[in-house]
Enzyme design. Sequence first.
Site, PDB file in Angstrom:
ATOM      1  N   CYS A 132       0.812  -1.214   0.000  1.00 45.30           N
ATOM      2  CA  CYS A 132       0.000   0.000   0.000  1.00 45.30           C
ATOM      3  C   CYS A 132       0.847   1.267   0.000  1.00 45.30           C
ATOM      4  CB  CYS A 132      -0.967   0.011   1.175  1.00 45.30           C
ATOM      5  SG  CYS A 132      -0.249  -0.432   2.759  1.00 45.30           S
ATOM      6  N   HIS A 258      -2.954   6.573   3.367  1.00 39.96           N
ATOM      7  CA  HIS A 258      -1.538   6.847   3.606  1.00 39.96           C
ATOM      8  C   HIS A 258      -1.165   8.170   2.940  1.00 39.96           C
ATOM      9  CE1 HIS A 258      -1.193   2.956   5.235  1.00 39.96           C
ATOM     10  NE2 HIS A 258      -0.581   2.311   4.256  1.00 39.96           N
TER      11      HIS A 258
END
Lengths: 354, 354
Positions: A132, A258
Site C-alpha cells: 500500500c 496513507h
Amino acid sequence: MTSRRPSLAVVGATGAIGGVMLQILSQHADVWGEVRLIASPRAAGRKLAVRGEETEVLPLDEAVFDGVDVALFLVPEDVSARWGPVAAGRGAVVVDGSAAFRRDDDVPLVVPEVNPHAARLRPRGIIASPNCTTLSLIVAVGALHAEFGLRELIVSSYQAVSGAGREGVAALREQLSLVAGTELGTGPGDVRRAVGDGDTGPFAAPVALNVVPWAGTDAGDGWSSEELAIRDECRKILGLPGLKVSATCVYVPVVATHSMSVHARFENEVAVDRAHEILATAPGVVLFDSPAAGDFPTPSDVVGTDPTWVGRVRQSMDDPCAVEMFICGDNLRKGAALNVAQIAESVAVEFPRD
Amino acid sequence: MTSRRPSLAVVGATGAIGGVMLQILSQHADVWGEVRLIASPRAAGRKLAVRGEETEVLPLDEAVFDGVDVALFLVPEDVSARWGPVAAGRGAVVVDGSAAFRRDDDVPLVVPEVNPHAARLRPRGIIASPNCTTLSLIVAVGALHAEFGLRELIVSSYQAVSGAGREGVAALREQLSLVAGTELGTGPGDVRRAVGDGDTGPFAAPVALNVVPWAGTDAGDGWSSEELAIRDECRKILGLPGLKVSATCVYVPVVATHSMSVHARFENEVAVDRAHEILATAPGVVLFDSPAAGDFPTPSDVVGTDPTWVGRVRQSMDDPCAVEMFICGDNLRKGAALNVAQIAESVAVEFPRD
Ligand SMILES: NC(=O)c1ccc[n+]([C@@H]2O[C@H](COP(=O)([O-])OP(=O)(O)OC[C@H]3O[C@@H](n4cnc5c(N)ncnc54)[C@H](OP(=O)(O)O)[C@@H]3O)[C@@H](O)[C@H]2O)c1
Ligand SMILES: NC(=O)c1ccc[n+]([C@@H]2O[C@H](COP(=O)([O-])OP(=O)(O)OC[C@H]3O[C@@H](n4cnc5c(N)ncnc54)[C@H](OP(=O)(O)O)[C@@H]3O)[C@@H](O)[C@H]2O)c1
C-alpha cells in the site's frame, strides 16, 4: 441471455481489504459471473452482502477453486504463499494483494496506470499487487517519470493504522477512547502508561497522540521491511533497477489513507508548471494544489475515494531537477482492493464472452 | 550575603512557552535574582508560581524593563518586533523566541550546543532563538556536520499541535473528544463535518484522525513559511550559506514534541558506526536506536524531556555519503523555552557578581 462472464473467488472476504473489495465488486457489478467469498474456517458460514445479495462465506480448501477463472487473495502473506499456487494449479489466474510473490522474478508486479502490459506475462499464473505504501506513491511518480526520467526518491510516510489490518484500526480506536478528554500527551510516557505497556496492538508503541517510526519487520542494517519494500517495488514497477530510494515509514493516528512526503529527483530539469500539467491529466491522479487557499490533500478528505491525490507540488529551491510533493491515497482502496480489482478486470477482458 | 544575581523579565509568561519557562526557572533557581513576569493587560494581575513563589503578572509597558538585565520574549512576533527594541534600549539583553529577528543580519541566531560564541556578538542587544522545527533538528545534525561536512538536508516533519500555541492544543483536544468512540475517519470529509468546517482552530484542516501538510503562512512558489524558515535558519546557524535544504512541514495529532524524518547528505562518506558514536556522545543528544527491540524515539515518550532524541540512524542504501534518521525533540522545551533559557544563562555569566 447466456453471456458467460468470468467467475471470481475472493479469498479473505472478511478482512479489511476484503470488505472494500465487496464494495468495489458491487459498484462494478457487471464484470464478473459467479462470485465466491472465501475466508478461514473461523468465518465459514457467515453471510456477506455483495452486489446486493447475501452470500455465504466458504472455508478455504482446494475444491473451492474449481471452475474459478480469477482468484483474488486478500489474506496474510503465509496464506497466499500456501494457497495462491494451489488456485493457480487449478487453472485460476491469481491476483495476490500480499507480499508473498512481489519480489519473485517470475511474478509481475502490476499497477494498471503505470505498467499494464506486465500483467500479460505471468508464467506462474500469479500477478502481484504492490504494498500500500508503494501504491500511494507510484501512480503520481510514474506519471512524472515518463516525462522527466526519475533518478531518486526520498520518501517519508504518514501511514494509516489500517495498513496493519483490522487489528490496527481496533488498537487506534481503543487508545483514542483512553486519551480523549484527558490531559495526556504532555509527560514522558504518560500515553504509554494509559494504554498499557504490552497493549499497543500491532504497533511497536502507542499510536494515539503519537507517531511510530517503524512498520513491518526488521530488515537488517536499521531498515524496516516496509522501507525496503518501497525501494524494491518502485524499481520493479518502473523497470529502473538503479533507482535510488530512501524511505522512512511512520505510522500516524489516522484510520485509513496513507500520506507521503516525497522528494523526487529527475534526470532532467523539472518545470514545475509542466509537472502540474502532467499531474492534472494523469489517469488515476487528482491534483489538488492551491495551499494558500487551503487546497492540499489530507487523509481525512481523501479516504474513501479512488484516486491518488497530489498537492504541495513545488520545485526544490536548491535543485532544478527535483520537486517536492505531498501525496495521499486510500490504502484500502487504490492501496490494496482497488488495484487488485483493476488488475483482475484487465485479466477479465481476456476471457471470451459468448 | 549580597551576591547580586542578574535580574530577569519573562514577557509572555502566561503562554504555552511561558509556562514551560516558569518550570525551567524553578529548576535552575539559582541563576537569576529578581524575576518579573509580564503578559498583556488581559492577564495583568494574575498570579503564577515560579521558584515556589506566587508572582503577580505585570502588564507590558516601557517601565517594566527598568533594572532588568535580561529580558526573555515569548510572545507573538509582532509583539517582539515592537517591544524587543524597547527593552534593549532600556539596557536589557533581549533573548527572543519569536520569528521577529531571526533573519536579521545584525541579530545572532543561537543554539548553545552548536554556535555558542555567536551569542557574544549582538550589536542590537538582541539574540534570537530558532523556530521549534529547526531546533528539533539542528543539535543532532550539527554534531554530524562537525565530523562529516553537511551538504544537503531533506526533511519531513511530524509537528505537534502545540507548535501553534495554546490554541493548537485546545483545537486537538476538542476535536479528539468529537471523534473518539465514533467510526469516523473512513468516509471522505466525515471528520471535517464532525469538527465543523470553519472550526479547525489555527490549522488549515482538522488535525484529529488527520495530518495537515501546511504550517505557517504562504511564502510563495508553493512553500510555507515554516519550510523556508528551516532552510534559512539551518544555513545561518551552521554558517553554510550554500546548504541545500528541502523541508516539508506537516502537523500531526500529537500534543507536544516535534518529530523529523531526515535525509542528511555529507561531503564525506559516513561510516554509520561513527555516526552512532558521535550521536551517543554529543551534548544535548540521546541516541535511542535499536529498532528491532522497539527502541526508537516517539513523541509520547520524549515529551517533557530536555534532549534531542535520535533513532533509526541508517546509511542510505544508494548513497555512501548520506544517512537517514528520525529525530524527536520537545518543541516547548528544547524547541523553545529551554533554548531561550540556555542562551539567557550563557549571557547571565557575563554579569559581574560580588
Ligand atoms: N491493510 C492494508 O493497507 C493493505 C494494503 C495492501 C495489502 N495488504 C495485504 O492484504 C492482505 C489482507 O490484509 P487486511 O488488512 O485485509 O488483513 P485483515 O483485516 O487482518 O484480514 C485478513 C483476512 O485473511 C483471512 N484469513 C486469515 N487467515 C486465513 C486462513 N488461514 N485461511 C483463509 N483466510 C484467512 C481472514 O479471514 P477470517 O475472517 O476467517 O480470519 C480475513 O478475511 C495482507 O496480506 C496485507 O498485507 C494490506
Ligand atoms: N509553540 C512552539 O512550539 C514555539 C516554539 C518556538 C517558538 N515559539 C514562539 O514563541 C512565541 C510564543 O508562543 P506560544 O506558543 O507560547 O504562544 P501562546 O501560547 O499563544 O502565548 C502567547 C503569549 O504572548 C502573550 N501576549 C500576546 N499578546 C501580547 C501583547 N500584546 N502584550 C504582551 N503579551 C502578549 C500572551 O499573554 P496573554 O496571556 O496576556 O494573552 C501569552 O503569554 C511565539 O512567537 C511563537 O512563534 C513557539
